[in-house]
Scaffold this motif. Structure first.
Motif, PDB file in Angstrom:
ATOM      1  N   LEU A 215     -57.734  57.066  28.250  1.00  0.00           N
ATOM      2  CA  LEU A 215     -58.242  55.839  28.854  1.00  0.00           C
ATOM      3  C   LEU A 215     -57.271  55.274  29.879  1.00  0.00           C
ATOM      4  N   LEU A 216     -57.793  54.406  30.726  1.00  0.00           N
ATOM      5  CA  LEU A 216     -56.967  53.571  31.599  1.00  0.00           C
ATOM      6  C   LEU A 216     -57.078  52.132  31.126  1.00  0.00           C
ATOM      7  N   ALA A 217     -56.055  51.331  31.440  1.00  0.00           N
ATOM      8  CA  ALA A 217     -56.097  49.927  31.077  1.00  0.00           C
ATOM      9  C   ALA A 217     -57.302  49.259  31.744  1.00  0.00           C
ATOM     10  N   PRO A 218     -58.023  48.397  31.011  1.00  0.00           N
ATOM     11  CA  PRO A 218     -59.221  47.759  31.585  1.00  0.00           C
ATOM     12  C   PRO A 218     -58.947  47.039  32.903  1.00  0.00           C
ATOM     13  N   ASP A 219     -57.785  46.369  33.016  1.00  0.00           N
ATOM     14  CA  ASP A 219     -57.489  45.637  34.248  1.00  0.00           C
ATOM     15  C   ASP A 219     -57.284  46.582  35.421  1.00  0.00           C
ATOM     16  N   TYR A 220     -56.841  47.816  35.114  1.00  0.00           N
ATOM     17  CA  TYR A 220     -56.627  48.800  36.176  1.00  0.00           C
ATOM     18  C   TYR A 220     -57.961  49.143  36.839  1.00  0.00           C
ATOM     19  N   VAL A 221     -58.978  49.365  36.025  1.00  0.00           N
ATOM     20  CA  VAL A 221     -60.290  49.727  36.556  1.00  0.00           C
ATOM     21  C   VAL A 221     -60.918  48.546  37.295  1.00  0.00           C
ATOM     22  N   LYS A 222     -60.769  47.332  36.729  1.00  0.00           N
ATOM     23  CA  LYS A 222     -61.383  46.146  37.341  1.00  0.00           C
ATOM     24  C   LYS A 222     -60.781  45.820  38.702  1.00  0.00           C
ATOM     25  N   ARG A 223     -59.483  46.135  38.875  1.00  0.00           N
ATOM     26  CA  ARG A 223     -58.798  45.772  40.102  1.00  0.00           C
ATOM     27  C   ARG A 223     -58.831  46.881  41.157  1.00  0.00           C
ATOM     28  N   ASP A 306     -41.680  49.683  39.361  1.00  0.00           N
ATOM     29  CA  ASP A 306     -42.600  49.006  38.452  1.00  0.00           C
ATOM     30  C   ASP A 306     -43.992  49.613  38.583  1.00  0.00           C
ATOM     31  N   HIS A 307     -44.691  49.648  37.443  1.00  0.00           N
ATOM     32  CA  HIS A 307     -45.998  50.305  37.428  1.00  0.00           C
ATOM     33  C   HIS A 307     -46.981  49.653  38.395  1.00  0.00           C
ATOM     34  N   THR A 308     -46.877  48.350  38.563  1.00  0.00           N
ATOM     35  CA  THR A 308     -47.801  47.671  39.478  1.00  0.00           C
ATOM     36  C   THR A 308     -47.561  48.095  40.919  1.00  0.00           C
ATOM     37  N   GLU A 309     -46.325  48.462  41.255  1.00  0.00           N
ATOM     38  CA  GLU A 309     -46.030  48.908  42.613  1.00  0.00           C
ATOM     39  C   GLU A 309     -46.662  50.260  42.912  1.00  0.00           C
ATOM     40  N   VAL A 310     -46.832  51.070  41.875  1.00  0.00           N
ATOM     41  CA  VAL A 310     -47.440  52.389  42.079  1.00  0.00           C
ATOM     42  C   VAL A 310     -48.843  52.234  42.662  1.00  0.00           C
ATOM     43  N   ARG A 311     -49.546  51.203  42.234  1.00  0.00           N
ATOM     44  CA  ARG A 311     -50.910  50.982  42.720  1.00  0.00           C
ATOM     45  C   ARG A 311     -50.922  50.748  44.230  1.00  0.00           C
ATOM     46  N   GLU A 327     -49.539  69.838  31.295  1.00  0.00           N
ATOM     47  CA  GLU A 327     -49.978  68.486  30.954  1.00  0.00           C
ATOM     48  C   GLU A 327     -51.160  68.626  29.997  1.00  0.00           C
ATOM     49  N   VAL A 328     -51.185  67.785  28.955  1.00  0.00           N
ATOM     50  CA  VAL A 328     -52.358  67.801  28.088  1.00  0.00           C
ATOM     51  C   VAL A 328     -53.517  67.059  28.734  1.00  0.00           C
ATOM     52  N   PHE A 329     -53.212  66.165  29.669  1.00  0.00           N
ATOM     53  CA  PHE A 329     -54.273  65.413  30.347  1.00  0.00           C
ATOM     54  C   PHE A 329     -53.842  65.048  31.763  1.00  0.00           C
ATOM     55  N   GLY A 330     -53.177  63.904  31.941  1.00  0.00           N
ATOM     56  CA  GLY A 330     -52.740  63.462  33.260  1.00  0.00           C
ATOM     57  C   GLY A 330     -53.277  62.086  33.601  1.00  0.00           C
ATOM     58  N   ILE A 331     -52.742  61.038  32.937  1.00  0.00           N
ATOM     59  CA  ILE A 331     -53.229  59.677  33.158  1.00  0.00           C
ATOM     60  C   ILE A 331     -52.983  59.228  34.595  1.00  0.00           C
ATOM     61  N   VAL A 332     -51.817  59.545  35.151  1.00  0.00           N
ATOM     62  CA  VAL A 332     -51.510  59.099  36.516  1.00  0.00           C
ATOM     63  C   VAL A 332     -52.465  59.753  37.515  1.00  0.00           C
ATOM     64  N   CYS A 333     -52.831  60.988  37.258  1.00  0.00           N
ATOM     65  CA  CYS A 333     -53.811  61.664  38.116  1.00  0.00           C
ATOM     66  C   CYS A 333     -55.154  60.946  38.058  1.00  0.00           C
ATOM     67  N   LEU A 334     -55.568  60.554  36.853  1.00  0.00           N
ATOM     68  CA  LEU A 334     -56.827  59.814  36.716  1.00  0.00           C
ATOM     69  C   LEU A 334     -56.745  58.466  37.435  1.00  0.00           C
ATOM     70  N   GLU A 335     -55.588  57.809  37.368  1.00  0.00           N
ATOM     71  CA  GLU A 335     -55.406  56.545  38.086  1.00  0.00           C
ATOM     72  C   GLU A 335     -55.599  56.736  39.587  1.00  0.00           C
ATOM     73  N   ALA A 336     -55.034  57.813  40.119  1.00  0.00           N
ATOM     74  CA  ALA A 336     -55.192  58.086  41.554  1.00  0.00           C
ATOM     75  C   ALA A 336     -56.655  58.308  41.906  1.00  0.00           C
TER      76      ALA A 336
END
Length: 490
Positions: A215-223, A306-311, A327-336
């Motif tokens: 999953l991704l953090a809910p605020d990540y998807v909303k923003r 900071d993680h917010t700067e990555v965005r 990688e078993v998954f890749g959360i940062v890839c999904l964020e991108a």
């Protein structure tokens, strides 16, 4: 009508004090369950800089349960890239079990979620196998264990070199992590390739595994901002600068791209510098000498931010590369992807599963196909197709994965089918190659640190005097130790 559940999540990675993949995922799971009306407790280590307000910003109504983990001197963070590997794992597992029993004995939770990495819940699972907390379902998340990290870390060195996998303390942690797979009532794997890797090694039944994307953090998807053309094109990498994340493969491919095409786009590498065993020094110390002078100005190393700067970097990136060796998954890839950034990933990893068949032309063998990666970069960065249309396709795929994960995690709460019984406990013994190997581990650890020696004797349920006798004549007394271990699971 909501069937309200009580869930306990166990992890040492507490956001924002630790931005690891497990911490980020478990924060997202906690918020998802809380948002759906369930009661969630987080059993974790509280850092000295802990701030209650900061915790609530990230975790909302989640209840914090601090682990009383004893001597802080034992707390040395593990780094897959060469940091000090502490032997505190077994101590911490005992502390987790003791904290859990102290807080939840009278009102046990319905579900406990923990990760394989570090085997934090292994002692608790052992007690569960003996019918303690028998009505609680123990769910293990396949996040990638110590064995995976060390195998990648050592894969670039000479055959006669040092290998941390041979250290008794690491053998023990790997065995404890493997034991968790046998003791868990249910296993969640974020990708099929990750699960098949574990299953082929441990022979765990498919019946208790569920493939659910992270999953991704809910605020990540909303923003997530609207997709638009970036003013300045650049290539982005986000991850540790080490062998595991394939930072070296990325630079090889990028230098190939620079050599083949005029006016190449710059590269921004976001992530902390790490010691690399194959180099005998840090990644940056090696590569600042290897990058040709004419290309050094094109590459920016930001360090850890900071993680917010990555965005912010995602918003301006033309393409993001994820060449991890495993990688078993890749959360940062999904964020991108959710930000609408096209991604190039390494084949044979959980990253490839994120893209699926629809984006198969974005999956490469980064070990050998530098030319193919360079050609794809040129295609994406020089006007082939509409970048906004391409970005929307990636964003759509990313949001579909997020939605699927949220739906399946919520569905999981009503479908935790327990598979308990004595055979589950006894199966844990199969993770040890043989009794003498286990005894060798116990013996060598006791030589290193007396604290670990005491923890092991507690775990096996024998006195220190008896353990000392076994150590002196280990082969003669091996049968006795095996009987003691077996009785522990009866």
């Amino acid at each position: 009508m909501l069937n309200r559940r009580h869930i306990v999540i166990i992890t040492r990675e507490l956001v924002p004090y630790h931005y690891g993949g497990i911490g980020t995922l478990f924060m997202s799971i906690a918020n998802l369950f809380c948002g759906a009306g369930h009661s969630v407790s987080l059993l974790t280590t509280v850092p000295e800089t802990f701030d209650e307000h900061e915790f609530q910003l990230h975790y909302g109504d989640v209840r914090l349960v601090p682990v009383a983990a004893g001597d802080a001197a034992d707390f040395v963070d593990y780094s897959p890239s060469g940091g000090v590997i502490s032997t505190f794992a077994l101590h911490y597992a005992f502390s987790v079990a003791e904290t859990f029993c102290r807080n939840f004995s009278e009102d046990p939770p319905d579900i406990v979620v923990s990760a394989d990495f570090g085997a934090e819940a292994v002692i608790l699972m052992m007690r569960h196998a003996r019918q303690v907390f028998a009505r609680t379902c123990f769910v293990l998340h396949l996040s990638g264990g110590l064995r995976d990290a060390l195998e990648v870390y050592h894969s670039g060195q000479q055959e006669d070199g040092y290998n941390a996998l041979n250290e008794p303390r690491n053998k023990l942690v790997c065995s404890l992590e493997d034991t968790c797979f046998h003791l868990a009532d249910m296993i969640i794997a974020p990708s099929n390739i990750a699960w098949q890797s574990v299953r082929s090694r441990l022979r765990v039944s498919n019946d208790k595994v569920r493939i659910i994307p992270n999953l991704l953090a809910p605020d990540y998807v909303k923003r997530t901002p609207p997709i638009g053309a970036a003013d300045d094109r650049y290539i982005l990498f986000v991850g540790r600068l080490d062998r595991h994340k394939g930072a070296d493969l990325l630079l090889e491919a990028y230098l190939c791209y620079c050599a083949r095409y005029a006016n190449p786009a710059p590269l921004i590498m976001v992530g902390r510098d790490c010691h690399c065993l194959a180099y005998g020094r840090t990644f940056l110390e090696e590569w600042r000498e290897r990058i040709p002078p004419e290309h050094r100005g094109r590459i920016t190393f930001t360090g850890q931010i900071d993680h917010t700067e990555v965005r912010t970097y995602f918003q301006g990136a033309s393409v993001c590369l994820f060449p991890s060796r495993w990688e078993v998954f890749g959360i940062v890839c999904l964020e991108a992807m959710v930000y609408g950034v096209p991604v190039l990933v390494n084949e044979g990893t959980g990253l490839a599963g994120l893209l699926g068949d629809e984006f198969s032309d974005y999956i490469f063998n980064f070990e050998h196909d530098y030319d193919a990666v360079a050609e794809k970069l040129h295609e994406l960065l020089n006007g082939s197709g509409d970048p906004r249309t391409r970005g929307k396709r990636f964003q759509k795929r990313g949001l579909e994965i997020v939605s699927q994960g949220e739906s399946e995690y919520l569905h999981l709460l009503d479908n935790c089918i327990k598979k308990l019984g004595k055979e589950d406990g006894k199966a844990a013994l199969q993770t040890l190659d043989n009794s003498l190997e286990w005894l060798e581990i116990v013996t060598n650890i006791s030589r290193y640190l007396s604290k670990d020696y005491q923890a092991v004797t507690r775990g096996l349920g024998v006195s220190e005097e008896l353990a000392t006798s076994i150590v002196r004549e280990k082969r003669h007394n091996a049968v006795s130790l095996v009987r003691m271990i077996t009785r522990f699971f009866q």
